[in-house]
Design a protein around this motif. Structure first.
Motif, PDB file in Angstrom:
ATOM      1  N   PHE A  41      -1.129 -59.145  14.823  1.00 54.54           N
ATOM      2  CA  PHE A  41      -0.678 -59.899  15.995  1.00 54.54           C
ATOM      3  C   PHE A  41       0.570 -59.313  16.647  1.00 54.54           C
ATOM      4  CE2 PHE A  41       2.096 -63.278  17.623  1.00 54.54           C
ATOM      5  CZ  PHE A  41       1.305 -63.756  18.652  1.00 54.54           C
ATOM      6  N   ALA A  42       1.590 -59.035  15.864  1.00 47.52           N
ATOM      7  CA  ALA A  42       2.875 -58.580  16.422  1.00 47.52           C
ATOM      8  C   ALA A  42       2.739 -57.241  17.139  1.00 47.52           C
ATOM      9  CB  ALA A  42       3.916 -58.486  15.316  1.00 47.52           C
ATOM     10  N   VAL A  43       1.994 -56.323  16.563  1.00 46.12           N
ATOM     11  CA  VAL A  43       1.824 -54.999  17.165  1.00 46.12           C
ATOM     12  C   VAL A  43       1.042 -55.112  18.466  1.00 46.12           C
ATOM     13  CG1 VAL A  43       0.759 -52.735  16.846  1.00 46.12           C
ATOM     14  CG2 VAL A  43       2.001 -53.809  14.969  1.00 46.12           C
ATOM     15  N   ARG A  44      -0.008 -55.909  18.459  1.00 48.62           N
ATOM     16  CA  ARG A  44      -0.814 -56.085  19.674  1.00 48.62           C
ATOM     17  C   ARG A  44      -0.008 -56.755  20.777  1.00 48.62           C
ATOM     18  NH1 ARG A  44      -5.896 -57.885  16.099  1.00 48.62           N
ATOM     19  NH2 ARG A  44      -6.655 -55.793  15.637  1.00 48.62           N
ATOM     20  N   LEU A  45       0.765 -57.766  20.421  1.00 49.60           N
ATOM     21  CA  LEU A  45       1.590 -58.449  21.414  1.00 49.60           C
ATOM     22  C   LEU A  45       2.652 -57.501  21.981  1.00 49.60           C
ATOM     23  CD1 LEU A  45       2.081 -61.115  22.860  1.00 49.60           C
ATOM     24  CD2 LEU A  45       3.668 -61.722  21.025  1.00 49.60           C
ATOM     25  N   ALA A  46       3.226 -56.666  21.139  1.00 47.62           N
ATOM     26  CA  ALA A  46       4.214 -55.696  21.606  1.00 47.62           C
ATOM     27  C   ALA A  46       3.576 -54.686  22.557  1.00 47.62           C
ATOM     28  CB  ALA A  46       4.846 -54.972  20.415  1.00 47.62           C
ATOM     29  N   CYS A  47       2.372 -54.250  22.266  1.00 48.60           N
ATOM     30  CA  CYS A  47       1.677 -53.311  23.160  1.00 48.60           C
ATOM     31  C   CYS A  47       1.384 -53.945  24.508  1.00 48.60           C
ATOM     32  CB  CYS A  47       0.396 -52.819  22.513  1.00 48.60           C
ATOM     33  SG  CYS A  47       0.687 -51.651  21.187  1.00 48.60           S
ATOM     34  N   TYR A  48       0.962 -55.203  24.502  1.00 48.03           N
ATOM     35  CA  TYR A  48       0.731 -55.897  25.774  1.00 48.03           C
ATOM     36  C   TYR A  48       2.044 -56.056  26.547  1.00 48.03           C
ATOM     37  CZ  TYR A  48      -4.150 -57.076  24.811  1.00 48.03           C
ATOM     38  OH  TYR A  48      -5.498 -57.013  24.589  1.00 48.03           O
ATOM     39  N   ALA A  49       3.131 -56.331  25.844  1.00 52.99           N
ATOM     40  CA  ALA A  49       4.430 -56.471  26.506  1.00 52.99           C
ATOM     41  C   ALA A  49       4.876 -55.136  27.112  1.00 52.99           C
ATOM     42  CB  ALA A  49       5.479 -56.976  25.514  1.00 52.99           C
ATOM     43  N   VAL A  50       4.647 -54.045  26.404  1.00 50.35           N
ATOM     44  CA  VAL A  50       4.980 -52.719  26.938  1.00 50.35           C
ATOM     45  C   VAL A  50       4.149 -52.430  28.181  1.00 50.35           C
ATOM     46  CG1 VAL A  50       4.797 -50.241  26.452  1.00 50.35           C
ATOM     47  CG2 VAL A  50       5.840 -51.769  24.782  1.00 50.35           C
ATOM     48  N   ALA A  51       2.880 -52.821  28.168  1.00 50.89           N
ATOM     49  CA  ALA A  51       2.022 -52.620  29.338  1.00 50.89           C
ATOM     50  C   ALA A  51       2.531 -53.420  30.531  1.00 50.89           C
ATOM     51  CB  ALA A  51       0.582 -53.007  29.008  1.00 50.89           C
ATOM     52  N   VAL A  52       3.004 -54.639  30.294  1.00 43.65           N
ATOM     53  CA  VAL A  52       3.549 -55.465  31.376  1.00 43.65           C
ATOM     54  C   VAL A  52       4.799 -54.826  31.967  1.00 43.65           C
ATOM     55  CG1 VAL A  52       4.684 -57.670  31.872  1.00 43.65           C
ATOM     56  CG2 VAL A  52       2.555 -57.639  30.588  1.00 43.65           C
ATOM     57  N   VAL A  53       5.708 -54.402  31.118  1.00 39.84           N
ATOM     58  CA  VAL A  53       6.959 -53.799  31.601  1.00 39.84           C
ATOM     59  C   VAL A  53       6.680 -52.481  32.321  1.00 39.84           C
ATOM     60  CG1 VAL A  53       9.133 -52.770  30.840  1.00 39.84           C
ATOM     61  CG2 VAL A  53       8.390 -54.951  29.890  1.00 39.84           C
ATOM     62  N   ALA A  54       5.823 -51.644  31.754  1.00 41.17           N
ATOM     63  CA  ALA A  54       5.496 -50.361  32.390  1.00 41.17           C
ATOM     64  C   ALA A  54       4.773 -50.589  33.714  1.00 41.17           C
ATOM     65  CB  ALA A  54       4.629 -49.518  31.454  1.00 41.17           C
ATOM     66  N   GLY A  55       3.875 -51.561  33.751  1.00 46.23           N
ATOM     67  CA  GLY A  55       3.157 -51.861  34.986  1.00 46.23           C
ATOM     68  C   GLY A  55       4.087 -52.364  36.073  1.00 46.23           C
ATOM     69  N   ALA A  56       5.008 -53.232  35.710  1.00 48.06           N
ATOM     70  CA  ALA A  56       5.958 -53.745  36.702  1.00 48.06           C
ATOM     71  C   ALA A  56       6.860 -52.625  37.218  1.00 48.06           C
ATOM     72  CB  ALA A  56       6.801 -54.859  36.085  1.00 48.06           C
ATOM     73  N   ALA A  57       7.287 -51.742  36.322  1.00 47.79           N
ATOM     74  CA  ALA A  57       8.139 -50.631  36.746  1.00 47.79           C
ATOM     75  C   ALA A  57       7.382 -49.664  37.659  1.00 47.79           C
ATOM     76  CB  ALA A  57       8.671 -49.883  35.517  1.00 47.79           C
ATOM     77  N   LEU A  58       6.159 -49.315  37.291  1.00 48.40           N
ATOM     78  CA  LEU A  58       5.364 -48.415  38.124  1.00 48.40           C
ATOM     79  C   LEU A  58       5.051 -49.034  39.482  1.00 48.40           C
ATOM     80  CD1 LEU A  58       2.754 -46.829  35.691  1.00 48.40           C
ATOM     81  CD2 LEU A  58       4.504 -45.645  36.998  1.00 48.40           C
ATOM     82  N   ALA A  59       4.677 -50.301  39.492  1.00 53.07           N
ATOM     83  CA  ALA A  59       4.353 -50.971  40.752  1.00 53.07           C
ATOM     84  C   ALA A  59       5.578 -51.054  41.656  1.00 53.07           C
ATOM     85  CB  ALA A  59       3.788 -52.362  40.486  1.00 53.07           C
ATOM     86  N   GLY A  60       6.717 -51.360  41.089  1.00 52.71           N
ATOM     87  CA  GLY A  60       7.944 -51.424  41.878  1.00 52.71           C
ATOM     88  C   GLY A  60       8.331 -50.070  42.435  1.00 52.71           C
ATOM     89  N   TRP A  61       8.246 -49.036  41.612  1.00 57.52           N
ATOM     90  CA  TRP A  61       8.589 -47.690  42.057  1.00 57.52           C
ATOM     91  C   TRP A  61       7.615 -47.217  43.145  1.00 57.52           C
ATOM     92  CZ3 TRP A  61       6.113 -42.899  41.782  1.00 57.52           C
ATOM     93  CH2 TRP A  61       6.917 -41.799  42.085  1.00 57.52           C
ATOM     94  N   GLY A  62       6.317 -47.426  42.917  1.00 56.42           N
ATOM     95  CA  GLY A  62       5.321 -47.007  43.898  1.00 56.42           C
ATOM     96  C   GLY A  62       5.468 -47.744  45.212  1.00 56.42           C
ATOM     97  N   SER A  63       5.817 -49.013  45.149  1.00 57.76           N
ATOM     98  CA  SER A  63       6.011 -49.805  46.365  1.00 57.76           C
ATOM     99  C   SER A  63       7.200 -49.296  47.164  1.00 57.76           C
ATOM    100  CB  SER A  63       6.221 -51.271  45.983  1.00 57.76           C
ATOM    101  OG  SER A  63       6.543 -52.035  47.109  1.00 57.76           O
ATOM    102  N   ARG A  64       8.303 -49.031  46.495  1.00 53.66           N
ATOM    103  CA  ARG A  64       9.493 -48.513  47.192  1.00 53.66           C
ATOM    104  C   ARG A  64       9.222 -47.152  47.821  1.00 53.66           C
ATOM    105  NH1 ARG A  64      11.908 -50.720  42.848  1.00 53.66           N
ATOM    106  NH2 ARG A  64      12.072 -48.754  41.728  1.00 53.66           N
TER     107      ARG A  64
END
Length: 73
Positions: A41-64
């Motif tokens: 559970f913990a490893v999977r949740l951490a991977c999903y959290a990393v995907a959320v943070v990376a996705g938000a960063a990429l989307a923000g950078w691409g938008s700017r």
């Protein structure tokens, strides 16, 4: 055009990560796309959290960058 592609990939990562994390929190046995990942559970949740943070960063950078590049030619 490449900045819009980065924006779309970032949004996909954000959505898939958030959806997977919510699914995993609601039902600990349903790992979604990360069923193959060992570690529980913990490893999977951490991977999903990393995907959320990376996705938000990429989307923000691409938008700017898309806005700065004179996208409305």
């Amino acid at each position: 055009m490449k900045h819009v592609t980065v924006l779309v990939i970032g949004m996909l990562l954000l959505v898939l990560g958030a959806q997977g994390a919510i699914r995993l929190l609601a039902d600990h046995g349903d790992a979604g796309l990360l069923t193959w990942l060992p570690g529980g559970f913990a490893v999977r949740l951490a991977c999903y959290a990393v995907a959320v943070v990376a996705g938000a960063a990429l989307a923000g950078w691409g938008s700017r960058k898309a806005r700065q590049g004179g996208h409305g030619r």
